[in-house]
Design an enzyme around this catalytic site. Structure first.
Site, PDB file in Angstrom:
ATOM      1  N   TRP A 127     -20.659  37.117  74.851  1.00 25.40           N
ATOM      2  CA  TRP A 127     -20.599  38.331  75.677  1.00 25.40           C
ATOM      3  C   TRP A 127     -21.277  38.015  77.011  1.00 25.40           C
ATOM      4  O   TRP A 127     -22.403  37.506  77.028  1.00 25.40           O
ATOM      5  CB  TRP A 127     -21.344  39.440  74.936  1.00 25.40           C
ATOM      6  CG  TRP A 127     -21.376  40.779  75.616  1.00 25.40           C
ATOM      7  CD1 TRP A 127     -20.330  41.434  76.195  1.00 25.40           C
ATOM      8  CD2 TRP A 127     -22.535  41.635  75.745  1.00 25.40           C
ATOM      9  NE1 TRP A 127     -20.757  42.646  76.674  1.00 25.40           N
ATOM     10  CE2 TRP A 127     -22.097  42.794  76.420  1.00 25.40           C
ATOM     11  CE3 TRP A 127     -23.865  41.546  75.367  1.00 25.40           C
ATOM     12  CZ2 TRP A 127     -22.962  43.849  76.709  1.00 25.40           C
ATOM     13  CZ3 TRP A 127     -24.722  42.581  75.645  1.00 25.40           C
ATOM     14  CH2 TRP A 127     -24.272  43.727  76.315  1.00 25.40           C
ATOM     15  N   ALA A 210     -23.794  44.260  66.993  1.00 24.78           N
ATOM     16  CA  ALA A 210     -23.314  45.381  67.818  1.00 24.78           C
ATOM     17  C   ALA A 210     -22.098  46.078  67.206  1.00 24.78           C
ATOM     18  O   ALA A 210     -21.665  47.104  67.719  1.00 24.78           O
ATOM     19  CB  ALA A 210     -22.972  44.879  69.225  1.00 24.78           C
ATOM     20  N   LYS A 243     -21.132  51.475  69.162  1.00 24.90           N
ATOM     21  CA  LYS A 243     -19.757  51.419  68.659  1.00 24.90           C
ATOM     22  C   LYS A 243     -19.633  52.110  67.302  1.00 24.90           C
ATOM     23  O   LYS A 243     -18.746  52.924  67.101  1.00 24.90           O
ATOM     24  CB  LYS A 243     -19.291  49.965  68.522  1.00 24.90           C
ATOM     25  CG  LYS A 243     -19.807  49.022  69.587  1.00 24.90           C
ATOM     26  CD  LYS A 243     -19.076  49.114  70.901  1.00 24.90           C
ATOM     27  CE  LYS A 243     -19.915  48.463  71.989  1.00 24.90           C
ATOM     28  NZ  LYS A 243     -19.193  48.010  73.127  1.00 24.90           N
TER      29      LYS A 243
HETATM   30  C1  LIG Z   1     -21.959  41.524  71.692  1.00 21.41           C
HETATM   31  C2  LIG Z   1     -22.566  42.766  72.230  1.00 21.41           C
HETATM   32  N1  LIG Z   1     -23.893  42.930  72.121  1.00 21.41           N
HETATM   33  C3  LIG Z   1     -24.498  44.023  72.572  1.00 21.41           C
HETATM   34  C4  LIG Z   1     -23.799  45.036  73.174  1.00 21.41           C
HETATM   35  C5  LIG Z   1     -24.618  46.180  73.680  1.00 21.41           C
HETATM   36  O1  LIG Z   1     -24.103  47.416  73.641  1.00 21.41           O
HETATM   37  P1  LIG Z   1     -24.931  48.688  74.101  1.00 21.41           P
HETATM   38  O2  LIG Z   1     -26.019  48.273  74.988  1.00 21.41           O
HETATM   39  O3  LIG Z   1     -23.928  49.551  74.767  1.00 21.41           O
HETATM   40  O4  LIG Z   1     -25.463  49.293  72.825  1.00 21.41           O
HETATM   41  C6  LIG Z   1     -22.411  44.902  73.332  1.00 21.41           C
HETATM   42  C7  LIG Z   1     -21.617  45.930  74.019  1.00 21.41           C
HETATM   43  O5  LIG Z   1     -20.519  45.770  74.439  1.00 21.41           O
HETATM   44  C8  LIG Z   1     -21.779  43.742  72.833  1.00 21.41           C
HETATM   45  O6  LIG Z   1     -20.472  43.558  72.930  1.00 21.41           O
END
Ligand SMILES: Cc1ncc(COP(=O)(O)O)c(C=O)c1O
Length: 393
Positions: A127, A210, A243
């Site tokens: 990511w 996540a 999610k």
């Molecule tokens: C691999 C991964 N880690 C962490 C996150 C963090 O998401 P959030 O900060 O929106 O909870 C995401 C969001 O797209 C993700 O794809």
């Protein structure tokens, strides 16, 4: 003074969303930003969350501060949801955080203090925000091989070979499930192999979870994290509720640390809380308060699990439908891996030029590396979509 600043590069995925919104063409397809979408293209408030919000509205009597660790009951419930029986057997310390991103950041800063000279190893690819978040936390970033575009699978042997060269105390970031951006995941046997390697080499595992419930199921998606929790002395887990509870904008997540003994875990917790204090002080309450209500109430919990499972199955059906449509359109098994992958994403293996052309000619929007959000696929137009993809190869 601002005129002397360089403009910060825009976030590619968020810019893609803006471009999509401005596109007037009917039938445009948004496979960019990583949010779940229903068959009608919406990202719904999950029904159990909506009920929890109603309960919260009628029962909340104060908005006073909660404290640096946020909602203690939420922390406990989430720790158990992620770690299963290890939540009781190990020295676990959990701090509510502003989303998975907030958890990654405060855990990253804490680990920097624990092992100031350590590098962090990220999967190739990963990511994009991992690099930004953990780089900003001060880490030197290294990569281990992960995805094999030729097979659509994980290069596990190469991954292990590379991690053998890591120095003791180096940190290894692992996607707990539903790898973003590839959708290719480790098997339980591979997780066990990693736990052994981590022990042998004295490495520190840092799991990013996540998408629990989006891949193989709520329990199955936590299996890798739980294997590590049973097998390694210390670890960190960044959890996102964005999610699987549909709480994206409420910024709900948790930072979990497991220590080898109570004193070590308490020390680490004190550093985690200091990091929270230095960054944002206290996490936002609303999302975590709703998750607590859902997880504490048997009927609401079941309603949430049922809805989550139906989301997971919808993505699985779309995967199978797209793989079959691409088989028809290309007369080959080139894209069979899409049905094997799990989670919200797969990479199609197209070039940046092909991705650009799809955007220009067909109003199909995907990230430059050809990552697609499976939940954004048009379920009633999979054949036309597959024809467009096939026209590029
Ligand atoms: C691999 C991964 N880690 C962490 C996150 C963090 O998401 P959030 O900060 O929106 O909870 C995401 C969001 O797209 C993700 O794809």
């Amino acid at each position: 003074m601002f005129e002397f600043l360089k403009t910060a590069p825009p976030d590619k995925i968020l810019s893609l969303s803006a471009q999509f919104n401005a596109d007037p063409r009917p039938g445009k397809v948004d496979l960019g930003v990583g949010v779940y979408r229903s068959a009608t293209g919406e990202t719904p408030v999950m029904s159990a969350i909506a009920r929890a919000e109603a309960i919260l509205l009628s029962s909340q009597t104060t908005k006073s501060y909660l404290g640096l660790a946020g909602n203690i009951e939420f922390n406990d419930l989430l720790g158990r949801l992620v770690l299963g029986e290890s939540a009781e057997k190990r020295e676990v310390r959990t701090v509510q955080a502003p989303g998975g991103s907030g958890a990654l950041r405060i855990l990253g800063e804490t680990l920097r203090r624990v092992a100031p000279g350590a590098r962090i190893w990220l999967p190739d690819p990963t990511w994009a925000n991992h690099k930004a978040l953990l780089g900003a936390a001060g880490f030197e970033l290294s990569e281990y091989p992960y995805f094999d575009p030729a097979t659509g699978g994980v290069k596990f042997d190469e991954m292990v070979e590379t991690l053998r060269t890591a120095a003791p105390r180096d940190i290894v970031l692992l996607h707990g499930c539903c790898h973003n951006p590839t959708g290719a995941n480790l098997t339980p046997d591979q997780w066990s192999g990693l736990a052994a390697l981590i022990g042998e080499r004295g490495l520190f595992p840092f799991v990013d979870l996540a998408y629990q419930g989006f891949g193989y199921g709520l329990e199955q998606d936590a299996e890798g994290t739980r294997i590590l929790a049973r097998g390694v002395p210390e670890m960190a887990v960044a959890v996102s509720c964005s999610k699987n509870f549909g709480l994206y904008r409420e910024r709900t997540g948790a930072a979990i640390l497991i220590g080898d003994n109570a004193r070590a875990a308490d020390n680490a917790l004190s550093q985690l809380l200091a990091s929270a204090r230095q960054n944002y002080s206290m996490p936002p309450d609303h999302g975590a308060a709703c998750v607590r209500i859902v997880l504490e109430d048997e009927a609401l919990r079941q309603e949430w699990m049922d809805e989550l499972e139906s989301m997971r199955l919808r993505m699985l059906t779309l995967r199978q439908g797209l793989a079959a449509a691409l088989k028809r359109a290309t007369n080959s098994d080139r894209f069979a891996f899409i049905a094997e992958h799990r989670g919200m994403f797969s990479r199609l293996g197209l070039s940046v030029e092909q991705v650009d052309k799809l955007r220009r000619d067909y109003a199909i929007y995907m990230v430059d590396d050809s990552r697609i959000n499976i939940a954004g696929l048009p379920e009633d137009r999979l054949d036309a979509f597959a024809e467009a993809i096939a026209s590029q190869s």
